[in-house]
Write an enzyme that holds these catalytic residues in place. Structure first.
Site, PDB file in Angstrom:
ATOM      1  N   HIS A   1       1.478  -9.939   7.212  1.00 17.57           N
ATOM      2  CA  HIS A   1       2.472  -9.820   8.249  1.00 17.57           C
ATOM      3  C   HIS A   1       3.877  -9.137   7.582  1.00 17.57           C
ATOM      4  CE1 HIS A   1       4.047 -14.270   8.410  1.00 17.57           C
ATOM      5  NE2 HIS A   1       4.493 -13.555   7.165  1.00 17.57           N
TER       6      HIS A   1
ATOM      7  N   HIS B   1       5.639  -1.650  10.021  1.00 20.97           N
ATOM      8  CA  HIS B   1       6.113  -2.542  10.480  1.00 20.97           C
ATOM      9  C   HIS B   1       7.587  -2.799   9.834  1.00 20.97           C
ATOM     10  CE1 HIS B   1       3.178  -4.128  13.306  1.00 20.97           C
ATOM     11  NE2 HIS B   1       2.472  -4.411  12.369  1.00 20.97           N
TER      12      HIS B   1
ATOM     13  N   MET C   1      -1.635   1.749  12.790  1.00 17.50           N
ATOM     14  CA  MET C   1      -0.914   0.641  13.549  1.00 17.50           C
ATOM     15  C   MET C   1      -1.623   0.093  14.423  1.00 17.50           C
ATOM     16  SD  MET C   1       1.471   0.554  11.558  1.00 17.50           S
ATOM     17  CE  MET C   1       2.196  -1.090  12.238  1.00 17.50           C
TER      18      MET C   1
ATOM     19  N   GLY D   1      15.124  -8.145   8.139  1.00 13.76           N
ATOM     20  CA  GLY D   1      14.969  -7.880   6.739  1.00 13.76           C
ATOM     21  C   GLY D   1      13.824  -7.145   6.077  1.00 13.76           C
TER      22      GLY D   1
ATOM     23  N   HIS E   1       2.759  -2.226  17.003  1.00 15.32           N
ATOM     24  CA  HIS E   1       1.495  -2.014  17.048  1.00 15.32           C
ATOM     25  C   HIS E   1       1.044  -0.812  17.875  1.00 15.32           C
ATOM     26  CE1 HIS E   1       0.169  -5.966  15.170  1.00 15.32           C
ATOM     27  NE2 HIS E   1       0.122  -4.996  14.317  1.00 15.32           N
TER      28      HIS E   1
ATOM     29  N   HIS F   1       3.465 -20.205   3.760  1.00 13.57           N
ATOM     30  CA  HIS F   1       4.220 -19.834   2.893  1.00 13.57           C
ATOM     31  C   HIS F   1       5.758 -19.639   3.034  1.00 13.57           C
ATOM     32  CE1 HIS F   1       2.990 -16.481   5.524  1.00 13.57           C
ATOM     33  NE2 HIS F   1       4.164 -15.880   5.177  1.00 13.57           N
TER      34      HIS F   1
ATOM     35  N   HIS G   1       0.238  -0.434   6.733  1.00 14.68           N
ATOM     36  CA  HIS G   1       0.356  -0.701   7.972  1.00 14.68           C
ATOM     37  C   HIS G   1       1.504  -1.775   8.116  1.00 14.68           C
ATOM     38  CE1 HIS G   1      -1.373  -2.547  11.855  1.00 14.68           C
ATOM     39  NE2 HIS G   1      -0.568  -3.507  11.504  1.00 14.68           N
ATOM     40  N   GLU G   2       1.686  -2.466   6.964  1.00 13.26           N
ATOM     41  CA  GLU G   2       2.862  -3.413   6.916  1.00 13.26           C
ATOM     42  C   GLU G   2       4.117  -2.714   6.575  1.00 13.26           C
ATOM     43  OE1 GLU G   2       2.449  -6.465   8.099  1.00 13.26           O
ATOM     44  OE2 GLU G   2       0.150  -6.415   8.359  1.00 13.26           O
TER      45      GLU G   2
ATOM     46  N   ASP H   1      -2.730 -13.541   0.082  1.00 13.37           N
ATOM     47  CA  ASP H   1      -3.154 -13.474  -1.477  1.00 13.37           C
ATOM     48  C   ASP H   1      -4.597 -14.006  -1.389  1.00 13.37           C
ATOM     49  OD1 ASP H   1      -3.026 -12.304  -3.874  1.00 13.37           O
ATOM     50  OD2 ASP H   1      -2.218 -13.902  -4.885  1.00 13.37           O
TER      51      ASP H   1
END
Ligand code: NAG
Length: 260
Positions: free
Chosen positions: A184, A217, A231, A191, A223, A171, A213-214, A198
């Site tokens: 991730h 980040h 995390m 950013g 983590h 991606h 979780h993301e 997906d």
């Protein structure tokens, strides 16, 4: 190769003292997470010589396992679980000194009082309404325990802080999602984008967990090696009614963004 077979192999070889070649998926796992350099030539086969006890100890420590440096059945099982693709070696800022803390910070944080967000690419399989509702639940968990506030981007906005997209495996990021990766995300200084794989067959429980979780980040939390923390790098099923954020997660978030 099954875990039982690997165990037999390790047992057999430990008698003769030689280390067995690690299964290819171990090399892929350690490479993808940056524990062994992906610049070294030789592919998976050549990479097996890089799977040294010291590399294995680092990978075991990330997961809160006993750092034996040995590829035992528990370690192999953990390496094959679904997990977050954020590399532990990436940008890790040292944990604050003092009492035992298991969380780590990524080294940057957001300054705006209100963070804007947008799902710029929806899932091809999870309905949009489910994604929106799940995301809003997740954001509530964060805003009710910290000073963070979130607002959806409105039509016409050309910029927002947190960009969330459901993506294919390849991606456009240097790290291509493999079969064990769920998602991730990038820390604030890069950013804060969230990329959700997906191809994963999400349900509301797993999507809540993965978005939560993301998002952490994206807010600058790295983590934790506590298995009860959101995390923790490896996915686990949680009771949808239990709090999303553990005490460990809250300490990290409140250190960055203050207590509500
Ligand atoms: C949701 O998905 C997770 C991860 O694939 C799975 O372990 C769990 O059993 C699913 N839960 C429900 C209620 O289907």
């Amino acid at each position: 190769m099954s875990i039982a077979r690997v165990t037999v192999l390790i047992t057999a070889l430990s008698v003769t003292g030689a280390a067995p070649a690690p299964p290819p998926f171990v090399v892929t796992y350690l490479r993808a997470l940056g524990f062994v350099s992906s610049d070294r030539p030789g592919g998976v086969a050549g990479g097996s010589s890089l799977v040294t006890p010291s590399v294995l100890r680092l990978a075991q420590e990330e997961l809160g396992l006993s750092p034996t440096g040995v590829l035992d059945a528990v370690t192999l099982d953990m390496f094959s679980q679904q997990r977050c693709g954020v590399s532990p070696t990436w940008l890790a800022a040292p944990s604050p000194p003092g009492r035992t803390r298991r969380f780590a910070l990524m080294g940057s944080r957001w300054r705006p009082a209100v963070l804007t967000y947008k799902v710029s690419v929806y899932s091809l399989t999870v309905p949009k309404a489910t994604v929106d509702r799940t995301l809003s639940t997740v954001l509530d968990h964060f805003s009710s325990s910290t000073k963070l506030k979130f607002a959806a981007a409105v039509p016409g906005d050309t910029e927002w802080n947190l960009d969330i997209r459901f993506t294919g495996d390849d991606h456009g990021c240097s790290s291509v999602f493999d079969a064990t990766v769920l998602a991730h995300a990038f820390p604030p200084e890069f950013g804060g984008d969230l990329h959700v794989r997906d191809a994963v067959d999400f349900n509301t429980t797993s999507l809540t967990y993965v978005l939560g979780h993301e998002l952490a980040h994206s807010l600058g939390v790295h983590h934790s090696n506590r298995a009860d923390a959101l995390m923790y790098p490896v996915y686990r099923d949680v009771d949808p009614l239990s709090p999303l954020l553990s005490g460990d997660d809250l300490r990290a978030l409140q250190l960055l963004y203050g207590q509500a």
